[in-house]
Design a protein around this motif. Structure first.
Motif, PDB file in Angstrom:
ATOM      1  N   LEU A 193      30.016  -1.009  -4.502  1.00  0.00           N
ATOM      2  CA  LEU A 193      28.645  -1.065  -5.007  1.00  0.00           C
ATOM      3  C   LEU A 193      28.499  -0.218  -6.264  1.00  0.00           C
ATOM      4  O   LEU A 193      27.852  -0.627  -7.240  1.00  0.00           O
ATOM      5  CB  LEU A 193      27.667  -0.589  -3.930  1.00  0.00           C
ATOM      6  CG  LEU A 193      27.476  -1.517  -2.731  1.00  0.00           C
ATOM      7  CD1 LEU A 193      26.635  -0.837  -1.659  1.00  0.00           C
ATOM      8  CD2 LEU A 193      26.825  -2.832  -3.155  1.00  0.00           C
ATOM      9  N   VAL A 194      29.114   0.975  -6.257  1.00  0.00           N
ATOM     10  CA  VAL A 194      29.058   1.850  -7.434  1.00  0.00           C
ATOM     11  C   VAL A 194      29.775   1.206  -8.611  1.00  0.00           C
ATOM     12  O   VAL A 194      29.307   1.278  -9.757  1.00  0.00           O
ATOM     13  CB  VAL A 194      29.665   3.229  -7.103  1.00  0.00           C
ATOM     14  CG1 VAL A 194      29.817   4.069  -8.372  1.00  0.00           C
ATOM     15  CG2 VAL A 194      28.798   3.960  -6.090  1.00  0.00           C
TER      16      VAL A 194
ATOM     17  N   GLY B  83      30.017  -1.936  -9.179  1.00  0.00           N
ATOM     18  CA  GLY B  83      29.103  -2.957  -9.684  1.00  0.00           C
ATOM     19  C   GLY B  83      28.029  -2.368 -10.577  1.00  0.00           C
ATOM     20  O   GLY B  83      27.705  -2.920 -11.634  1.00  0.00           O
ATOM     21  N   VAL B  84      27.477  -1.232 -10.159  1.00  0.00           N
ATOM     22  CA  VAL B  84      26.458  -0.552 -10.972  1.00  0.00           C
ATOM     23  C   VAL B  84      27.042  -0.143 -12.321  1.00  0.00           C
ATOM     24  O   VAL B  84      26.407  -0.300 -13.364  1.00  0.00           O
ATOM     25  CB  VAL B  84      25.917   0.680 -10.224  1.00  0.00           C
ATOM     26  CG1 VAL B  84      25.017   1.511 -11.140  1.00  0.00           C
ATOM     27  CG2 VAL B  84      25.142   0.249  -8.980  1.00  0.00           C
ATOM     28  N   PHE B  85      28.279   0.361 -12.302  1.00  0.00           N
ATOM     29  CA  PHE B  85      28.936   0.778 -13.557  1.00  0.00           C
ATOM     30  C   PHE B  85      29.036  -0.384 -14.539  1.00  0.00           C
ATOM     31  O   PHE B  85      28.680  -0.251 -15.717  1.00  0.00           O
ATOM     32  CB  PHE B  85      30.329   1.335 -13.246  1.00  0.00           C
ATOM     33  CG  PHE B  85      31.206   1.497 -14.461  1.00  0.00           C
ATOM     34  CD1 PHE B  85      31.025   2.565 -15.323  1.00  0.00           C
ATOM     35  CD2 PHE B  85      32.197   0.562 -14.749  1.00  0.00           C
ATOM     36  CE1 PHE B  85      31.821   2.706 -16.459  1.00  0.00           C
ATOM     37  CE2 PHE B  85      32.998   0.699 -15.879  1.00  0.00           C
ATOM     38  CZ  PHE B  85      32.807   1.781 -16.740  1.00  0.00           C
TER      39      PHE B  85
ATOM     40  N   VAL C 101      27.364  -3.253 -14.570  1.00  0.00           N
ATOM     41  CA  VAL C 101      26.048  -3.760 -14.977  1.00  0.00           C
ATOM     42  C   VAL C 101      25.418  -2.824 -16.005  1.00  0.00           C
ATOM     43  O   VAL C 101      24.803  -3.272 -16.981  1.00  0.00           O
ATOM     44  CB  VAL C 101      25.138  -3.930 -13.748  1.00  0.00           C
ATOM     45  CG1 VAL C 101      23.712  -4.249 -14.178  1.00  0.00           C
ATOM     46  CG2 VAL C 101      25.664  -5.056 -12.853  1.00  0.00           C
ATOM     47  N   LEU C 102      25.568  -1.506 -15.796  1.00  0.00           N
ATOM     48  CA  LEU C 102      25.054  -0.560 -16.783  1.00  0.00           C
ATOM     49  C   LEU C 102      25.793  -0.690 -18.114  1.00  0.00           C
ATOM     50  O   LEU C 102      25.189  -0.574 -19.181  1.00  0.00           O
ATOM     51  CB  LEU C 102      25.192   0.870 -16.247  1.00  0.00           C
ATOM     52  CG  LEU C 102      24.202   1.282 -15.150  1.00  0.00           C
ATOM     53  CD1 LEU C 102      24.504   2.694 -14.671  1.00  0.00           C
ATOM     54  CD2 LEU C 102      22.760   1.180 -15.643  1.00  0.00           C
TER      55      LEU C 102
ATOM     56  N   GLY D  47      30.292  -7.032 -12.673  1.00  0.00           N
ATOM     57  CA  GLY D  47      29.458  -6.147 -11.872  1.00  0.00           C
ATOM     58  C   GLY D  47      28.908  -6.849 -10.638  1.00  0.00           C
ATOM     59  O   GLY D  47      28.965  -6.315  -9.520  1.00  0.00           O
TER      60      GLY D  47
ATOM     61  N   TRP E 267      29.672  -6.481  -6.393  1.00  0.00           N
ATOM     62  CA  TRP E 267      28.693  -6.473  -5.302  1.00  0.00           C
ATOM     63  C   TRP E 267      29.009  -7.541  -4.260  1.00  0.00           C
ATOM     64  O   TRP E 267      28.810  -7.319  -3.063  1.00  0.00           O
ATOM     65  CB  TRP E 267      27.291  -6.671  -5.866  1.00  0.00           C
ATOM     66  CG  TRP E 267      26.809  -5.484  -6.656  1.00  0.00           C
ATOM     67  CD1 TRP E 267      27.269  -4.200  -6.571  1.00  0.00           C
ATOM     68  CD2 TRP E 267      25.796  -5.481  -7.666  1.00  0.00           C
ATOM     69  NE1 TRP E 267      26.603  -3.393  -7.457  1.00  0.00           N
ATOM     70  CE2 TRP E 267      25.683  -4.145  -8.149  1.00  0.00           C
ATOM     71  CE3 TRP E 267      24.971  -6.456  -8.211  1.00  0.00           C
ATOM     72  CZ2 TRP E 267      24.772  -3.773  -9.139  1.00  0.00           C
ATOM     73  CZ3 TRP E 267      24.060  -6.087  -9.197  1.00  0.00           C
ATOM     74  CH2 TRP E 267      23.970  -4.762  -9.653  1.00  0.00           C
TER      75      TRP E 267
END
Length: 267
Positions: A10-11, A13-15, A17-18, A33, A37
């Motif tokens: 999940l982290v 994916g956040v990386f 997407v950011l 990203g 997920w």
């Protein structure tokens, strides 16, 4: 372990997407990203079957199956963005999402397991076991999905290898990582098809692929930045040359004007 791996995916994916939103608005970052997920959904399904078994086995299997369908389609799209021409990418991506929609509908309609629906325990025999939960026999629809998944990852690997051979050196690390993922996907598919008895490998090995993709995207970003800097330098040089030419032209016009004035005085 599966809960920790779910959190790490999940982290990841956040990386990505950011990175898409803050650094480079390119589809590859966003797609990978969301793919992270989807893989987290597969891992979470395994965690549910392990932590909450046996009462939530069907829920865990359902989460993992639906996430896997989405992951396959997203991965096709991602590889297309990375290494295919826009026309090819569009056709292959649409086909992958359509296949995911069809398989998702089949799963939710209760035609995935032999003798049962997605909401209740299937009636027929067990071919494998996942963290204490029995995996029932798949229908032909269910089996075809895992054969298709193996074909998709193999196809993606071949596409990236061809891209590297064609000169796209920035994707060679992603190709290497996908080679590891290919082994894991084949292993897991054969396990879920009941051919071998083991446990899932993709949740444990996906991080290696994600790391390789991150390095490839970073290299791609560096190459693009270097190309932009070279282009900017070239444009600046051409601008300076045009300015000098314009100054020379103005000087010539001034000299010509002076000569005309002198000629007029002489006359």
């Amino acid at each position: 372990l599966l809960v920790a791996e779910t959190a790490s995916q999940l982290v990841l994916g956040v990386f990505f997407v950011l990175a898409f939103g803050l650094v480079r608005r390119e589809a590859g970052y966003l797609l990978f990203g969301v793919l992270c997920w989807a893989i987290a959904g597969i891992t979470a399904g395994g965690a549910i079957t392990r932590v909450l078994a046996p009462g939530y086995c069907q829920l865990g299997l359902g989460v993992a199956q639906i996430s896997a369908m989405l992951a396959v389609a997203l991965h096709v799209h991602f590889v297309g963005v990375l290494a295919l021409a826009p026309g090819e990418r569009r056709v292959i991506s649409l086909a992958a999402y359509a296949a995911a929609l069809v398989y998702g509908t089949i799963y939710l309609s209760g035609q995935w397991w032999q003798g049962g629906s997605s909401s209740g325990p299937p009636a027929l025999g067990i071919l494998a076991s996942l963290q204490g939960c029995p995996i029932p026999s798949l229908t032909l629809w269910g089996k075809s999905f895992y054969w298709l998944t193996m074909g998709e990852v193999l196809f993606s690997f071949v596409v990236l290898v061809r891209a590297v051979r064609a000169g796209q050196r920035q994707v060679w690390l992603a190709t290497l990582g996908l080679g590891v993922a290919l082994v894991a996907v084949v292993h897991d598919s054969l396990f879920l098809l009941g051919v071998i008895r083991s446990t899932l490998a993709v949740p444990h090995l996906f991080s290696a692929y994600a790391f390789a993709v991150a390095l490839s995207l970073l290299q791609q970003y560096r190459d693009v930045s270097t190309g932009l800097m070279d282009t900017t330098s070239t444009l600046r040089q051409k601008t300076d040359e045009l300015r000098r030419s314009h100054a020379d032209l103005e000087q010539m016009q001034a000299e010509l004007g002076t000569k005309k004035q002198l000629a007029a005085v002489v006359e």
